[in-house]
Design an enzyme around this catalytic site. Structure first.
Site, mmCIF file in Angstrom:
data_model
loop_
_atom_site.group_PDB
_atom_site.id
_atom_site.type_symbol
_atom_site.label_atom_id
_atom_site.label_comp_id
_atom_site.label_asym_id
_atom_site.label_seq_id
_atom_site.Cartn_x
_atom_site.Cartn_y
_atom_site.Cartn_z
ATOM 1 N N GLY A 34 -11.037 3.770 33.179
ATOM 2 C CA GLY A 34 -11.774 4.906 32.631
ATOM 3 C C GLY A 34 -12.773 4.426 31.605
ATOM 4 O O GLY A 34 -12.765 3.263 31.185
ATOM 5 N N SER A 35 -13.666 5.314 31.203
ATOM 6 C CA SER A 35 -14.666 4.963 30.197
ATOM 7 C C SER A 35 -15.019 6.198 29.405
ATOM 8 O O SER A 35 -14.880 7.332 29.881
ATOM 9 C CB SER A 35 -15.926 4.376 30.853
ATOM 10 O OG SER A 35 -16.508 5.322 31.737
ATOM 11 N N GLY A 36 -15.468 5.993 28.176
ATOM 12 C CA GLY A 36 -15.841 7.087 27.299
ATOM 13 C C GLY A 36 -17.083 6.756 26.500
ATOM 14 O O GLY A 36 -17.751 5.736 26.734
ATOM 15 N N ALA A 37 -17.372 7.605 25.534
ATOM 16 C CA ALA A 37 -18.574 7.412 24.732
ATOM 17 C C ALA A 37 -18.508 6.113 23.944
ATOM 18 O O ALA A 37 -19.513 5.409 23.810
ATOM 19 C CB ALA A 37 -18.753 8.600 23.792
ATOM 20 N N PHE A 38 -17.327 5.792 23.416
ATOM 21 C CA PHE A 38 -17.193 4.597 22.583
ATOM 22 C C PHE A 38 -16.222 3.588 23.166
ATOM 23 O O PHE A 38 -15.977 2.557 22.558
ATOM 24 C CB PHE A 38 -16.697 4.970 21.180
ATOM 25 C CG PHE A 38 -17.366 6.171 20.600
ATOM 26 C CD1 PHE A 38 -18.724 6.163 20.343
ATOM 27 C CD2 PHE A 38 -16.651 7.313 20.319
ATOM 28 C CE1 PHE A 38 -19.348 7.277 19.828
ATOM 29 C CE2 PHE A 38 -17.265 8.432 19.792
ATOM 30 C CZ PHE A 38 -18.616 8.419 19.543
ATOM 31 N N LYS A 40 -13.886 1.790 26.726
ATOM 32 C CA LYS A 40 -13.629 1.533 28.139
ATOM 33 C C LYS A 40 -12.172 1.125 28.269
ATOM 34 O O LYS A 40 -11.619 0.467 27.392
ATOM 35 C CB LYS A 40 -14.547 0.433 28.675
ATOM 36 C CG LYS A 40 -16.024 0.812 28.686
ATOM 37 C CD LYS A 40 -16.889 -0.318 29.216
ATOM 38 C CE LYS A 40 -18.364 0.062 29.184
ATOM 39 N NZ LYS A 40 -19.239 -1.048 29.659
ATOM 40 N N ASP A 173 -5.387 19.570 22.176
ATOM 41 C CA ASP A 173 -6.244 19.413 23.353
ATOM 42 C C ASP A 173 -5.377 19.276 24.603
ATOM 43 O O ASP A 173 -5.639 18.441 25.466
ATOM 44 C CB ASP A 173 -7.152 18.196 23.190
ATOM 45 C CG ASP A 173 -8.320 18.204 24.180
ATOM 46 O OD1 ASP A 173 -8.664 19.299 24.675
ATOM 47 O OD2 ASP A 173 -8.883 17.132 24.464
#
Length: 493
Positions: A34-38, A40, A173
């Site tokens: 997966g990967s995100g804004a800040f 991986k 969340d």
């Protein structure tokens, strides 16, 4: 030329990450999870030397019989200072204090340098609950999970949330995308990016965070809220999605969502009355009227007639499970909405009684053995009471869960459960791309682009939303993989 230079920079960065991971005892693979804004997330392997040094890691991987882990790499040099100083420490703290629970993702180790922070996490290889619901719906050709499977998974989710609340953590969340399944089919609660700790049970929060479809109405109305009660609302949405394959309230704008919620809850396909009662008890507009975790754990749908021994064990502990709570009864029973969650039973080891029990004799199944091992004296006492009670069998028969037979002639339409949008407040990280899984065809900036499109051309935006939300010909495969960023909201208090 720019793309080639970017690829070269990414390759050099990855080689640095491989070297740094190897120095700390882990082999980093090139498989991106997966990967995100800040960040991986990569698949990694723990070396034998590391397993000899780290007891938490070794004890868990020994039971799993493999050495695979998930390594989350956060680029602290590129992330905003507010993220590295507030969000990341809270996430790490939440993962540490929730260790060790079977249904919460485990943090094995953390190491860092001036550029990056590495989190070595438990691997959950079977994807998230949203993917599981949609895949099962396609296989059954009916929306949602069977109630027996939904009950098994929801017990684990409730157990994980109760554990978090007991150690002073609210998730804030909870949604299908943040619930993973491991290779054995166990639930793993993850993504503590919005989690916060609290010291007082009745303390109120004011952060506008979460995903619109799962967010409690008091948060949508920008009121101060109790984090535990907000989590209970999200549990109701998750259970509805599990048994129906759809979200209960479909609206992307927070101010419109309030109006939809006030119109009431509708069940458009047959589910058992007990399950409907549990969902309605969680999706109460007034926070104080919602069922508490203790009431959820001992609800008739959660503990059907086959667990009569467990009901008696709970009664001997001073806890009286409600088989069928009406909204009026739930308000009266909610005088202490957050009380005694420390007494929440181990839902996965609850006892069962065989249906062929004769003459009042209790014959526990293999799962019942674990419960009688946990409470030997109380279980023996409960069995004696069962034998001596002339109307015990009749009482158990009255609590049998009656599941409706599936309709063969009329099949409800199959609609994929979409990934709802985040709340519309996009400060302070509104300029950052959304979190997405590798291989997804959905653009990383699609959320911001669709918002701009909605402002300019409402008709086109509505058409775009309809194509992705209901599984259209072109948009279903890509939108079903979309996962939004955890860090696009306003900072936590």
């Amino acid at each position: 030329m720019k793309s080639f230079s970017k690829r070269e920079a990414d390759r050099r960065t990855f080689l640095e990450q491989v070297r740094e991971s190897k120095e700390n005892g882990y082999l980093l693979s090139s498989k991106k999870i997966g990967s995100g804004a800040f960040s991986k997330v990569y698949l990694g392997y723990a070396t034998q030397e590391k397993m000899m040094q780290n007891y938490k890691l070794a004890s868990d991987l020994r039971s799993k019989r493999h050495s695979m882990v998930a390594i989350k790499i956060i680029s602290t040099a590129e992330a905003p200072v507010e993220y590295t100083k507030k969000f990341l420490p809270r996430e790490i703290y939440s993962l540490n204090v929730t260790y060790k629970h079977l249904n919460v993702i485990q943090l094995y180790e953390m190491y860092r340098n001036s550029k990056r922070t590495y989190l070595v996490l438990e691997l959950a290889s079977r994807g998230d609950l949203l993917e599981h619901i949609n895949a099962t719906s396609d296989r059954r050709e009916l929306p949602g999970l069977e109630e027996e499977e939904a009950r098994r998974l929801f017990r684990q989710i409730v157990s994980a949330v109760a554990h978090c609340h007991n150690v002073g953590i609210v998730h804030r969340d909870l949604k299908c995308e943040n619930i993973l399944l491991d290779e054995r089919g166990f639930i793993k609660l993850t993504d503590f990016g919005f989690a916060n700790r609290y010291s007082l049970k009745n303390s109120l929060m004011n952060t506008f965070c979460g995903s619109v479809a799962y967010t409690a109405p008091e948060i949508l109305m920008s009121k101060k809220y109790n984090g535990e009660l907000a989590d209970l609302w999200s549990l109701g949405v998750i259970l509805y999605a599990m048994v129906t394959g759809k979200l209960p309230f479909k609206e992307r704008q927070p101010h419109k969502m309030i109006h939809v919620i006030k119109q009431g809850l509708a069940f458009r396909q047959p589910i058992s009355p007990e399950c409907q009662n549990l969902i309605e008890g969680l999706l109460q507009l007034k926070p104080a009227a919602r069922l508490g975790l203790q009431q959820v754990a001992t609800h008739r749908w959660m503990l059907p007639a086959t667990s009569a021994i467990f009901h008696r064990v709970m009664s001997s502990m001073g806890v009286h499970p409600e088989c069928n709570l009406s909204p009026e009864k739930s308000q009266a029973a909610q005088a202490e909405p957050l009380g005694a969650t420390s007494q929440l039973p181990d839902l996965e080891s609850s006892a069962k009684v065989s249906e062929g029990a004769k003459e009042g004799q209790v014959r526990p199944t293999p799962r019942a053995a674990s419960a009688t091992g946990a409470f030997p004296a109380r279980a023996a006492k409960a069995a004696a009471e069962k034998k001596s009670s002339p109307d015990g069998a009749a009482g158990a028969a009255n609590c049998i869960l009656q599941l409706p037979s599936p309709r063969k002639t009329e099949r409800p339409p199959r609609l994929s459960l979409y990934r709802p949008s985040l709340l519309s407040s996009l400060q302070p990280f509104h300029h950052l791309p959304n979190f997405r899984k590798p291989g997804s065809g959905f653009s990383t900036s699609a959320y911001v682009s669709s918002k701009r499109l909605a402002d300019k051309v409402p008709a086109r935006a509505a058409a775009l939303g309809a194509g992705g939300g209901s599984g259209g010909a072109g948009g279903s495969a890509s939108l079903s993989k979309q996962v939004h960023s955890l860090y696009t909201m306003t900072p936590c208090p």
